[in-house]
Scaffold this motif. Structure first.
Motif, PDB file in Angstrom:
ATOM      1  N   PHE A   9       1.118  -1.242   0.085  1.00 53.79           N
ATOM      2  CA  PHE A   9      -0.055  -0.533  -0.303  1.00 53.79           C
ATOM      3  C   PHE A   9       0.838   1.042   0.097  1.00 53.79           C
ATOM      4  CE2 PHE A   9       0.061  -1.194   4.360  1.00 53.79           C
ATOM      5  CZ  PHE A   9       0.801  -0.056   4.793  1.00 53.79           C
ATOM      6  N   GLN A  10       2.041   0.941  -0.389  1.00 55.60           N
ATOM      7  CA  GLN A  10       2.541   2.650   0.315  1.00 55.60           C
ATOM      8  C   GLN A  10       4.024   2.286   0.026  1.00 55.60           C
ATOM      9  OE1 GLN A  10       3.203   4.009   4.102  1.00 55.60           O
ATOM     10  NE2 GLN A  10       4.050   5.888   2.696  1.00 55.60           N
ATOM     11  N   TYR A  22      -3.013   1.615   8.132  1.00 54.72           N
ATOM     12  CA  TYR A  22      -3.638   1.850   7.171  1.00 54.72           C
ATOM     13  C   TYR A  22      -4.563   0.843   7.313  1.00 54.72           C
ATOM     14  CZ  TYR A  22      -4.031  -0.225   2.591  1.00 54.72           C
ATOM     15  OH  TYR A  22      -4.456  -0.180   1.373  1.00 54.72           O
ATOM     16  N   GLU A  63      -2.510  10.232   6.990  1.00 54.37           N
ATOM     17  CA  GLU A  63      -1.719  10.326   6.230  1.00 54.37           C
ATOM     18  C   GLU A  63      -0.467  10.655   6.283  1.00 54.37           C
ATOM     19  OE1 GLU A  63      -3.472  12.275   2.480  1.00 54.37           O
ATOM     20  OE2 GLU A  63      -5.385  11.327   3.227  1.00 54.37           O
ATOM     21  N   LEU A  90      -4.907   4.834  -1.012  1.00 61.41           N
ATOM     22  CA  LEU A  90      -5.698   5.103   0.167  1.00 61.41           C
ATOM     23  C   LEU A  90      -7.615   5.314  -0.474  1.00 61.41           C
ATOM     24  CD1 LEU A  90      -4.628   8.707   1.968  1.00 61.41           C
ATOM     25  CD2 LEU A  90      -4.640   5.913   2.753  1.00 61.41           C
ATOM     26  N   LEU A 112       1.356   6.419  -2.159  1.00 61.70           N
ATOM     27  CA  LEU A 112       0.718   5.793  -0.909  1.00 61.70           C
ATOM     28  C   LEU A 112      -1.217   5.610  -1.369  1.00 61.70           C
ATOM     29  CD1 LEU A 112      -0.537   4.557   1.574  1.00 61.70           C
ATOM     30  CD2 LEU A 112      -0.955   7.813   2.542  1.00 61.70           C
ATOM     31  N   LEU A 165       1.784   8.537   8.017  1.00 68.97           N
ATOM     32  CA  LEU A 165       2.414   7.306   7.544  1.00 68.97           C
ATOM     33  C   LEU A 165       2.932   7.815   6.595  1.00 68.97           C
ATOM     34  CD1 LEU A 165      -1.077   5.289   6.357  1.00 68.97           C
ATOM     35  CD2 LEU A 165       1.019   4.025   7.359  1.00 68.97           C
TER      36      LEU A 165
END
Length: 637
Positions: A412-413, A585, A608, A434, A432, A611
């Motif tokens: 995811f990132q 997440y 966000e 989302l 990232l 992260l």
């Protein structure tokens, strides 16, 4: 000892690891990372799987219980007994209690003279492998292939169920002796051999963390799980498997109850036998003092030996010295020795580990850094541009989309710092997801666009290679067509046992070519960076690094401890380790922060940023270490 005295399933597991820990647990001694990020992530999956299980049994009756006193324990058990006198009943978390042994079954289903105890677990299970083992080898997924006995990680789970069955048998024998009931134990688990038929399944669940906790030993303590989807779809889905563990449980009931009684006798009689001898296993002891409670279980066990520096428990792979049966550390303890310098150098003869151990002892004595003769040459061979990359990923129990299996890799990132040429500044890029969709292919495409085919890619450990390999094979499984991406992945990552990865592992370089006394026996990024950062002031003056410098009461903080905290809602939040990133997440995906309205979009933006700043630091940390290695190697030359 506190009252009432009882032994729960978790108490039994604690006692098996160390009986002294059971003593500290019952006295409420503080622990380090009592609920760490990774445990929370596993718990989140268990919450949702438990919610699904409850949806599958819509007639279930929840047994509410506050188990603070002996009277409340007995009353809750009596309520369970009363329900068991009905011909047909389904109970959620019934209280099983007899002679100080306490457990709460997840689901109890009584139909006539047959009662099922169903244990819900989020641990991945493979029904195909299980069936093949039964058919071809007369074994099961839960048994050791060599010995045939219940073993591995599943043993602890099955012991939990055996404990429940044993207590229920004792309860029935005392309170309902004329009632003939067959007890059939099952696991309800996510099945790796199956896929979900429900698209965006996770989006239908929302985990709400409650501020109040009840002393009930419930899986849902402090948690509410809301479901907004179609229950009929859940009932038709093949995502979970119910599997019998009757023969495995039958094998473990007697030894489990015998062990439980032994530990209970220790507690009731306040026996000195509860105190286990100290050993190499104490290295992982979590019973350490906290800011709020200065009782320190480790120190209480070790006495003056706890304060020895440098400590033998900090020696790299210390538990392997002397072999499994006669570890050297245990012999040293018997002699009243706990210093790393007390280790006889002649016993360090394991070709795999001894070189690193000797380096650690020598340069800890000298209190100086060490670089190998080979490291300068290795660094010179690194081609520019240099890309330092770090991934944040999650293996979620709930598949993202229809056709996916449980615990598939989800990336995811990513963060990347690129140094285009010698002396050039490090330029950072990041990505990232989302969108609450399966992100892996967009993840890889955006990364390929930044990295291209030139230069060198540096990572810390092998996680990034594993992720790229998984995405390569997922492209084939899900029919994702992008020939350029497929070729790039094949040329970048090591895909199987053969072949070569084009990723350079800085952790492996550290293990072979670099040591700092403050690292002790560890080579993780979270250990190497603070060691270098705290002892090399010149790094604090480099403009790109200055934001991470902070000194408190004369101590230079690790850059990870400098990451800003943010007030999100009524809590102070910070993400400064990988498990915390996964947890943040998952909270954004199906936690309280999902689907925030426009008025609260700022809260989502804060998550966000947490992260981003953590992943950003991981790649900057590699840049800092790289710059320092370059300086050290230049001095050597």
């Amino acid at each position: 000892m506190s009252h009432p005295i009882y032994l729960t399933k978790s108490d039994l597991k604690t006692a098996r690891s160390c009986t002294t820990k059971l003593y500290y647990k019952k006295l409420g001694y503080p622990t380090v990372d009592r609920v760490d990020g990774y445990t929370r992530i596993l718990a989140d999956g268990n919450f949702i799987v438990s919610k699904i299980a409850h949806l599958l049994y819509p007639d279930g009756i929840y047994i509410s219980a506050n188990l603070k006193t002996e009277e409340s324990l007995i009353n809750a058990a009596q309520e369970t007994i009363a329900y068991l006198q009905q011909d047909n009943v389904i109970l959620f978390e019934p209280v099983l209690y007899h002679n100080h042994k306490l457990a709460r079954a997840d689901i109890l289903v009584k139909q006539g003279d047959r009662t099922e105890i169903i244990e819900i677990r989020a641990k991945g299970f493979d029904s195909k492998a299980h069936e093949d083992l039964i058919r071809y080898r007369k074994l099961s997924y839960f048994r050791n292939k060599r010995t045939g006995k219940v073993g591995g990680e599943w043993r602890y789970i099955i012991e939990d169920v055996a404990y429940q069955v044993g207590i229920l048998q004792e309860m029935l024998a005392q309170h309902l002796p004329d009632l003939q009931i067959e007890i059939a134990p099952y696991l309800l688990v996510p099945d790796r051999a199956k896929t979900t038929s429900i698209d965006n399944l996770a989006s239908y669940f929302q985990i709400q963390r409650l501020s109040t906790h009840r002393n009930s030993f419930s899986k849902f303590n402090g948690i509410a799980v809301n479901f907004t989807g179609d229950v009929q779809e859940i009932e038709k889905d093949q995502f979970l498997t119910k599997v019998s563990i009757e023969t495995e449980v039958a094998e473990l009931i007697e030894p489990t109850l015998t062990s439980a009684q032994k530990y209970l006798d220790y507690l009731i009689e306040q026996s000195s036998e509860i105190f286990a001898p100290i050993s190499k296993g104490c290295k992982s002891c979590e019973y350490r003092a906290s800011d709020r409670d200065d009782r320190d279980g480790f120190r209480q066990c070790w006495g003056d030996l706890a304060d020895v520096e440098p400590h033998v428990l900090d020696l790299y792979q210390m538990g392997r010295i002397g072999g499994h049966e006669t570890p050297l550390v245990n012999e040293m303890i018997l002699q009243g020795k706990a210093s790393m310098f007390d280790v006889p150098l002649e016993v360090l003869d394991d070709d795999t580990y001894s070189y690193r151990q000797l380096i650690q002892i020598e340069y800890t004595q000298k209190n100086k850094e060490w670089v190998s003769e080979q490291l300068p040459t290795i660094l010179k061979q690194i081609e520019y541009p240099i890309h330092f990359i770090d991934f944040e990923t999650s293996r979620m129990v709930i598949p993202y989309r229809a056709g996916m299996q449980t615990y598939e890799q989800v990336a995811f990132q990513w963060s990347c710092h690129t140094i285009a040429e010698p002396e050039a500044p490090a330029i950072q890029t990041e990505w990232l997801d989302l969108e609450n969709t399966f992100p892996n292919f967009q993840f890889a495409e955006s990364l390929m666009e930044v990295l291209g085919d030139r230069g060198t890619i540096l990572t810390w450990a092998t996680h990034e290679n594993s992720v790229l390999r998984d995405i390569y094979y997922q492209m084939q499984v899900y029919g994702y067509h992008n020939p350029q991406l497929q070729t790039w992945l094949a040329n970048t990552a090591k895909l199987g046992t053969k072949g070569k990865s084009n990723l350079v592992d800085m952790n492996a370089l550290t293990l072979k070519h670099y040591f700092h006394p403050l690292m002790k026996g560890r080579t993780s990024l979270k250990c190497v960076l603070p060691a270098i950062w705290k002892t090399n002031p010149y790094l604090h003056e480099i403009p790109d690094f200055q934001q991470y410098y902070r000194e408190v009461d004369g101590e230079i903080l690790s850059p990870y401890d400098v990451l800003p905290q943010l007030q999100i809602g009524d809590r102070i939040q910070v993400v400064n380790e990988g498990a915390g990133a996964m947890l943040a997440y998952q909270d954004l995906m199906f936690g309280e922060n999902r689907n925030l309205g426009i008025d609260n979009q700022a809260m989502r933006s804060q998550w966000e940023e947490l992260l981003y700043q953590y992943c950003r630091l991981d790649t900057m940390a590699m840049v800092i270490i790289w710059k320092h290695w370059q300086k050290l190697c230049a001095e050597v030359l």
